[in-house]
Write an enzyme that holds these catalytic residues in place. Structure first.
Site, PDB file in Angstrom:
ATOM      1  N   GLU A   1       0.611  -1.275   0.103  1.00  0.00           N
ATOM      2  CA  GLU A   1       0.025   0.112   0.058  1.00  0.00           C
ATOM      3  C   GLU A   1       0.752   1.260  -0.066  1.00  0.00           C
ATOM      4  O   GLU A   1       0.492   2.302  -0.625  1.00  0.00           O
ATOM      5  CB  GLU A   1      -0.996   0.073   1.323  1.00  0.00           C
ATOM      6  CG  GLU A   1      -2.125  -1.142   1.074  1.00  0.00           C
ATOM      7  CD  GLU A   1      -2.848  -0.668   0.137  1.00  0.00           C
ATOM      8  OE1 GLU A   1      -2.681  -0.815  -1.030  1.00  0.00           O
ATOM      9  OE2 GLU A   1      -4.178  -0.669   0.460  1.00  0.00           O
TER      10      GLU A   1
ATOM     11  N   THR B   1      -5.801   6.889  -5.384  1.00  0.00           N
ATOM     12  CA  THR B   1      -5.836   7.248  -3.970  1.00  0.00           C
ATOM     13  C   THR B   1      -4.906   8.485  -3.332  1.00  0.00           C
ATOM     14  O   THR B   1      -5.105   9.104  -2.961  1.00  0.00           O
ATOM     15  CB  THR B   1      -5.360   5.923  -3.257  1.00  0.00           C
ATOM     16  OG1 THR B   1      -6.286   5.018  -3.652  1.00  0.00           O
ATOM     17  CG2 THR B   1      -5.325   6.326  -1.815  1.00  0.00           C
TER      18      THR B   1
END
Length: 306
Positions: free
Chosen positions: A128, A181
Protein backbone atom coordinates in the site's frame (compact mmCIF):
# COMPACT_ATOMS: atom_id res chain seq x y z
CA UNK A 1 2.50 -27.56 -0.75
CA UNK A 2 4.56 -26.28 -3.66
CA UNK A 3 1.84 -24.13 -5.24
CA UNK A 4 -1.37 -22.44 -4.15
CA UNK A 5 -4.24 -20.71 -5.94
CA UNK A 6 -6.28 -18.19 -3.97
CA UNK A 7 -9.19 -15.76 -4.12
CA UNK A 8 -8.27 -12.42 -2.56
CA UNK A 9 -11.27 -10.12 -2.04
CA UNK A 10 -12.10 -6.57 -2.90
CA UNK A 11 -12.65 -4.39 0.14
CA UNK A 12 -14.45 -1.24 1.21
CA UNK A 13 -12.30 1.06 3.33
CA UNK A 14 -13.24 3.91 5.65
CA UNK A 15 -16.92 2.78 5.75
CA UNK A 16 -17.94 6.46 5.98
CA UNK A 17 -16.89 7.38 9.50
CA UNK A 18 -13.66 5.41 9.89
CA UNK A 19 -11.04 7.06 7.67
CA UNK A 20 -7.92 4.84 7.56
CA UNK A 21 -9.18 2.62 10.41
CA UNK A 22 -12.34 0.79 9.29
CA UNK A 23 -12.79 -1.67 6.43
CA UNK A 24 -14.80 -4.67 5.27
CA UNK A 25 -14.27 -7.53 2.82
CA UNK A 26 -16.54 -8.34 -0.13
CA UNK A 27 -17.54 -11.81 -1.28
CA UNK A 28 -18.47 -11.55 -4.96
CA UNK A 29 -15.55 -9.59 -6.42
CA UNK A 30 -11.83 -10.13 -6.05
CA UNK A 31 -8.60 -11.20 -7.71
CA UNK A 32 -7.18 -14.68 -8.17
CA UNK A 33 -3.51 -15.39 -7.63
CA UNK A 34 -1.27 -18.39 -8.19
CA UNK A 35 1.87 -18.53 -6.08
CA UNK A 36 4.51 -21.27 -6.37
CA UNK A 37 7.80 -22.12 -4.71
CA UNK A 38 10.86 -21.88 -6.97
CA UNK A 39 14.61 -22.32 -6.52
CA UNK A 40 15.41 -18.67 -7.35
CA UNK A 41 15.35 -16.55 -4.20
CA UNK A 42 13.08 -13.53 -3.84
CA UNK A 43 9.77 -12.79 -5.58
CA UNK A 44 9.15 -12.87 -9.33
CA UNK A 45 5.92 -11.64 -10.94
CA UNK A 46 5.52 -13.91 -13.97
CA UNK A 47 2.15 -12.89 -15.41
CA UNK A 48 -0.67 -10.38 -14.87
CA UNK A 49 -3.95 -11.02 -16.64
CA UNK A 50 -6.68 -8.38 -16.90
CA UNK A 51 -4.78 -5.16 -16.22
CA UNK A 52 -1.62 -3.50 -17.51
CA UNK A 53 0.51 -3.41 -14.36
CA UNK A 54 4.30 -3.63 -13.91
CA UNK A 55 5.93 -7.06 -13.71
CA UNK A 56 9.07 -5.64 -12.05
CA UNK A 57 9.08 -6.88 -8.46
CA UNK A 58 9.96 -3.53 -6.88
CA UNK A 59 7.27 -1.72 -8.89
CA UNK A 60 4.48 -4.21 -8.14
CA UNK A 61 2.63 -4.13 -4.82
CA UNK A 62 2.51 -7.95 -4.58
CA UNK A 63 6.27 -8.10 -5.12
CA UNK A 64 7.04 -5.41 -2.55
CA UNK A 65 4.74 -6.97 0.06
CA UNK A 66 6.19 -10.42 -0.57
CA UNK A 67 9.75 -9.13 -0.18
CA UNK A 68 8.77 -7.43 3.09
CA UNK A 69 7.69 -10.81 4.44
CA UNK A 70 10.77 -12.66 3.14
CA UNK A 71 13.06 -10.05 4.72
CA UNK A 72 12.08 -11.50 8.11
CA UNK A 73 12.81 -15.13 7.15
CA UNK A 74 15.89 -17.20 6.31
CA UNK A 75 14.18 -18.66 3.25
CA UNK A 76 16.66 -20.26 0.81
CA UNK A 77 14.16 -20.42 -2.06
CA UNK A 78 11.74 -17.98 -3.67
CA UNK A 79 8.28 -17.53 -5.13
CA UNK A 80 6.67 -16.85 -8.49
CA UNK A 81 3.37 -14.97 -8.58
CA UNK A 82 0.71 -14.91 -11.28
CA UNK A 83 -2.17 -12.44 -10.84
CA UNK A 84 -5.60 -12.63 -12.47
CA UNK A 85 -6.64 -9.03 -11.88
CA UNK A 86 -10.41 -8.61 -11.67
CA UNK A 87 -10.33 -5.45 -9.52
CA UNK A 88 -9.53 -2.36 -11.56
CA UNK A 89 -6.79 -0.11 -10.14
CA UNK A 90 -8.17 3.22 -8.98
CA UNK A 91 -11.67 1.81 -8.49
CA UNK A 92 -11.84 2.44 -4.73
CA UNK A 93 -12.41 -1.20 -3.73
CA UNK A 94 -8.90 -2.18 -2.74
CA UNK A 95 -7.16 -3.27 -5.93
CA UNK A 96 -3.64 -2.82 -4.56
CA UNK A 97 -4.67 -4.28 -1.21
CA UNK A 98 -5.96 -7.48 -2.83
CA UNK A 99 -2.61 -8.09 -4.54
CA UNK A 100 -0.55 -7.13 -1.48
CA UNK A 101 -2.61 -9.17 0.96
CA UNK A 102 -2.89 -12.14 -1.39
CA UNK A 103 0.86 -12.33 -1.92
CA UNK A 104 1.78 -12.38 1.77
CA UNK A 105 -1.08 -14.72 2.74
CA UNK A 106 -0.12 -17.29 0.11
CA UNK A 107 3.62 -17.11 0.80
CA UNK A 108 2.91 -17.55 4.51
CA UNK A 109 0.80 -20.63 3.74
CA UNK A 110 3.57 -22.15 1.60
CA UNK A 111 6.10 -21.47 4.38
CA UNK A 112 3.95 -23.31 6.94
CA UNK A 113 2.36 -20.21 8.55
CA UNK A 114 5.29 -18.75 10.51
CA UNK A 115 3.54 -15.36 10.78
CA UNK A 116 0.25 -14.35 12.42
CA UNK A 117 -2.41 -12.33 10.62
CA UNK A 118 -1.35 -9.01 12.14
CA UNK A 119 2.18 -9.66 10.86
CA UNK A 120 0.72 -10.26 7.40
CA UNK A 121 -1.11 -6.92 7.57
CA UNK A 122 2.19 -5.23 8.42
CA UNK A 123 3.89 -6.76 5.36
CA UNK A 124 0.93 -6.03 3.06
CA UNK A 125 0.97 -2.39 4.15
CA UNK A 126 4.30 -2.03 2.33
CA UNK A 127 2.46 -2.74 -0.92
CA UNK A 128 0.00 0.00 0.00
CA UNK A 129 2.91 2.34 0.68
CA UNK A 130 4.11 1.75 -2.88
CA UNK A 131 0.64 2.25 -4.36
CA UNK A 132 -0.53 5.29 -2.41
CA UNK A 133 2.47 6.77 -0.62
CA UNK A 134 0.94 5.84 2.75
CA UNK A 135 1.19 2.46 4.52
CA UNK A 136 -2.48 2.28 5.51
CA UNK A 137 -4.20 -0.92 6.67
CA UNK A 138 -7.92 -0.29 6.23
CA UNK A 139 -8.08 -2.40 3.04
CA UNK A 140 -5.46 -5.08 3.67
CA UNK A 141 -6.75 -5.80 7.19
CA UNK A 142 -10.27 -6.94 6.15
CA UNK A 143 -8.81 -8.82 3.16
CA UNK A 144 -6.63 -10.82 5.56
CA UNK A 145 -8.91 -11.09 8.60
CA UNK A 146 -12.25 -11.19 6.76
CA UNK A 147 -15.40 -9.33 7.75
CA UNK A 148 -15.14 -5.89 9.38
CA UNK A 149 -11.87 -4.77 10.91
CA UNK A 150 -10.83 -1.82 13.05
CA UNK A 151 -7.26 -0.57 13.08
CA UNK A 152 -7.19 0.51 16.73
CA UNK A 153 -3.58 1.61 16.47
CA UNK A 154 -0.88 1.84 13.81
CA UNK A 155 2.04 2.06 16.24
CA UNK A 156 2.03 -0.57 17.55
CA UNK A 157 -0.19 -2.19 14.92
CA UNK A 158 -3.39 -3.42 16.59
CA UNK A 159 -6.16 -4.90 14.43
CA UNK A 160 -9.56 -5.77 15.91
CA UNK A 161 -11.98 -8.12 14.14
CA UNK A 162 -15.56 -6.86 14.39
CA UNK A 163 -18.52 -9.27 14.09
CA UNK A 164 -20.82 -8.89 11.09
CA UNK A 165 -24.62 -9.27 11.33
CA UNK A 166 -25.75 -12.10 9.05
CA UNK A 167 -28.19 -10.07 6.95
CA UNK A 168 -25.81 -7.23 6.16
CA UNK A 169 -25.14 -6.75 2.43
CA UNK A 170 -23.06 -4.27 0.48
CA UNK A 171 -23.89 -2.70 -2.88
CA UNK A 172 -21.00 -1.05 -4.71
CA UNK A 173 -21.18 0.93 -7.94
CA UNK A 174 -18.00 1.86 -9.78
CA UNK A 175 -18.40 4.68 -12.30
CA UNK A 176 -15.85 4.16 -15.06
CA UNK A 177 -13.52 6.96 -14.10
CA UNK A 178 -10.30 6.64 -12.13
CA UNK A 179 -9.51 8.45 -8.91
CA UNK A 180 -5.97 7.78 -7.71
CA UNK A 181 -5.73 7.31 -3.94
CA UNK A 182 -2.66 9.54 -3.83
CA UNK A 183 -4.57 12.36 -5.55
CA UNK A 184 -7.62 11.87 -3.32
CA UNK A 185 -5.36 12.18 -0.27
CA UNK A 186 -3.75 15.38 -1.48
CA UNK A 187 -7.02 17.33 -1.42
CA UNK A 188 -7.79 16.45 2.21
CA UNK A 189 -7.31 18.95 5.00
CA UNK A 190 -4.61 18.16 7.57
CA UNK A 191 -6.66 19.56 10.46
CA UNK A 192 -10.33 19.17 11.38
CA UNK A 193 -12.70 21.22 13.50
CA UNK A 194 -13.27 19.81 16.97
CA UNK A 195 -17.05 19.82 16.46
CA UNK A 196 -16.62 17.60 13.37
CA UNK A 197 -14.21 15.28 15.16
CA UNK A 198 -16.71 14.84 17.99
CA UNK A 199 -19.45 13.85 15.52
CA UNK A 200 -17.07 11.41 13.83
CA UNK A 201 -16.00 9.73 17.09
CA UNK A 202 -19.65 9.25 17.97
CA UNK A 203 -20.37 7.63 14.63
CA UNK A 204 -17.38 5.27 14.83
CA UNK A 205 -18.50 4.15 18.29
CA UNK A 206 -22.09 3.81 17.10
CA UNK A 207 -21.13 1.75 14.04
CA UNK A 208 -18.98 -0.64 16.09
CA UNK A 209 -21.77 -1.00 18.66
CA UNK A 210 -24.35 -1.61 15.92
CA UNK A 211 -22.20 -4.34 14.35
CA UNK A 212 -21.71 -6.10 17.70
CA UNK A 213 -25.39 -5.97 18.64
CA UNK A 214 -26.89 -6.49 15.18
CA UNK A 215 -28.71 -3.17 15.46
CA UNK A 216 -29.23 -2.31 11.78
CA UNK A 217 -30.83 1.06 12.50
CA UNK A 218 -27.84 2.08 14.62
CA UNK A 219 -25.51 0.95 11.82
CA UNK A 220 -27.42 3.17 9.42
CA UNK A 221 -27.44 6.21 11.72
CA UNK A 222 -23.69 5.87 12.18
CA UNK A 223 -22.76 5.77 8.47
CA UNK A 224 -22.05 9.50 8.35
CA UNK A 225 -18.79 11.15 7.39
CA UNK A 226 -18.33 14.77 8.44
CA UNK A 227 -14.64 15.02 7.52
CA UNK A 228 -13.65 13.30 4.26
CA UNK A 229 -16.83 12.80 2.24
CA UNK A 230 -17.68 16.52 1.88
CA UNK A 231 -14.30 17.04 0.19
CA UNK A 232 -13.86 13.87 -1.85
CA UNK A 233 -17.43 13.68 -3.10
CA UNK A 234 -16.72 16.54 -5.53
CA UNK A 235 -14.47 14.13 -7.48
CA UNK A 236 -17.36 11.68 -8.06
CA UNK A 237 -20.03 12.49 -10.68
CA UNK A 238 -23.61 12.50 -9.35
CA UNK A 239 -22.50 11.37 -5.89
CA UNK A 240 -25.28 13.17 -4.04
CA UNK A 241 -27.93 11.74 -6.37
CA UNK A 242 -26.60 8.19 -5.99
CA UNK A 243 -26.56 8.56 -2.22
CA UNK A 244 -30.09 9.97 -2.02
CA UNK A 245 -31.57 7.36 -4.36
CA UNK A 246 -29.84 4.56 -2.44
CA UNK A 247 -31.38 5.78 0.82
CA UNK A 248 -34.77 6.12 -0.90
CA UNK A 249 -34.46 2.48 -2.02
CA UNK A 250 -33.97 1.33 1.58
CA UNK A 251 -30.21 1.40 2.17
CA UNK A 252 -29.12 1.78 5.78
CA UNK A 253 -26.42 4.22 4.70
CA UNK A 254 -24.27 5.18 1.76
CA UNK A 255 -20.82 6.68 1.25
CA UNK A 256 -17.56 6.71 -0.69
CA UNK A 257 -15.73 3.40 -0.95
CA UNK A 258 -12.11 4.06 -0.05
CA UNK A 259 -10.86 7.08 -1.98
CA UNK A 260 -13.54 6.63 -4.67
CA UNK A 261 -14.87 6.80 -7.28
CA UNK A 262 -16.84 3.73 -6.15
CA UNK A 263 -19.85 4.40 -3.94
CA UNK A 264 -21.05 1.81 -1.43
CA UNK A 265 -24.29 1.27 0.42
CA UNK A 266 -25.05 -1.16 3.24
CA UNK A 267 -28.47 -2.78 3.47
CA UNK A 268 -30.35 -5.30 5.58
CA UNK A 269 -31.02 -8.28 3.32
CA UNK A 270 -30.11 -9.17 -0.25
CA UNK A 271 -33.46 -8.05 -1.67
CA UNK A 272 -32.97 -4.48 -0.45
CA UNK A 273 -29.32 -4.50 -1.61
CA UNK A 274 -30.51 -5.39 -5.14
CA UNK A 275 -33.12 -2.60 -5.06
CA UNK A 276 -30.34 -0.22 -4.08
CA UNK A 277 -28.29 -1.48 -7.04
CA UNK A 278 -31.18 -0.70 -9.39
CA UNK A 279 -31.51 2.79 -7.91
CA UNK A 280 -27.78 3.44 -8.35
CA UNK A 281 -27.87 2.20 -11.95
CA UNK A 282 -30.72 4.55 -12.84
CA UNK A 283 -28.72 7.59 -11.74
CA UNK A 284 -25.73 6.78 -13.91
CA UNK A 285 -27.83 5.72 -16.87
CA UNK A 286 -29.48 9.16 -16.79
CA UNK A 287 -26.10 10.88 -16.51
CA UNK A 288 -24.64 8.69 -19.24
CA UNK A 289 -21.68 7.25 -17.30
CA UNK A 290 -20.64 3.61 -17.71
CA UNK A 291 -20.36 1.60 -14.50
CA UNK A 292 -19.73 -1.75 -12.86
CA UNK A 293 -21.93 -2.83 -9.98
CA UNK A 294 -21.61 -5.49 -7.30
CA UNK A 295 -24.03 -6.82 -4.69
CA UNK A 296 -22.25 -8.82 -2.02
CA UNK A 297 -22.70 -10.41 1.35
CA UNK A 298 -19.94 -9.39 3.74
CA UNK A 299 -17.08 -11.87 3.33
CA UNK A 300 -16.31 -13.15 6.83
CA UNK A 301 -13.44 -15.41 5.71
CA UNK A 302 -11.29 -13.07 3.67
CA UNK A 303 -8.70 -14.75 1.43
CA UNK A 304 -9.41 -18.38 0.61
CA UNK A 305 -7.82 -21.26 -1.28
CA UNK A 306 -9.44 -22.15 -4.61
Amino acid sequence: MEQIKIFTPATIANVSCGFDVLGLALDTVGDEMIIKKVAKKGVTITKIIGQNLPLETHKNVAGVAGLALLSETNCDFGFEIEIIKNIKPGSGIGSSAASSAGAVWAINELLGKPFNTTDLVRFAMEGERLATGVAHADNVAPALFGGFTLVRSYQPLDIISIPTPNELYATVIHPQIEVKTSDAREILKTTVALKDAIKQWGNVGGLISGLYTGDYNLIGRSLEDHIVEPIRSILIPAFDAVKQQSLNAGALGCGISGSGPSIFALSKGEETAKKVADAMKMVYEKVGIDYDIHVSKINKQGIKIL
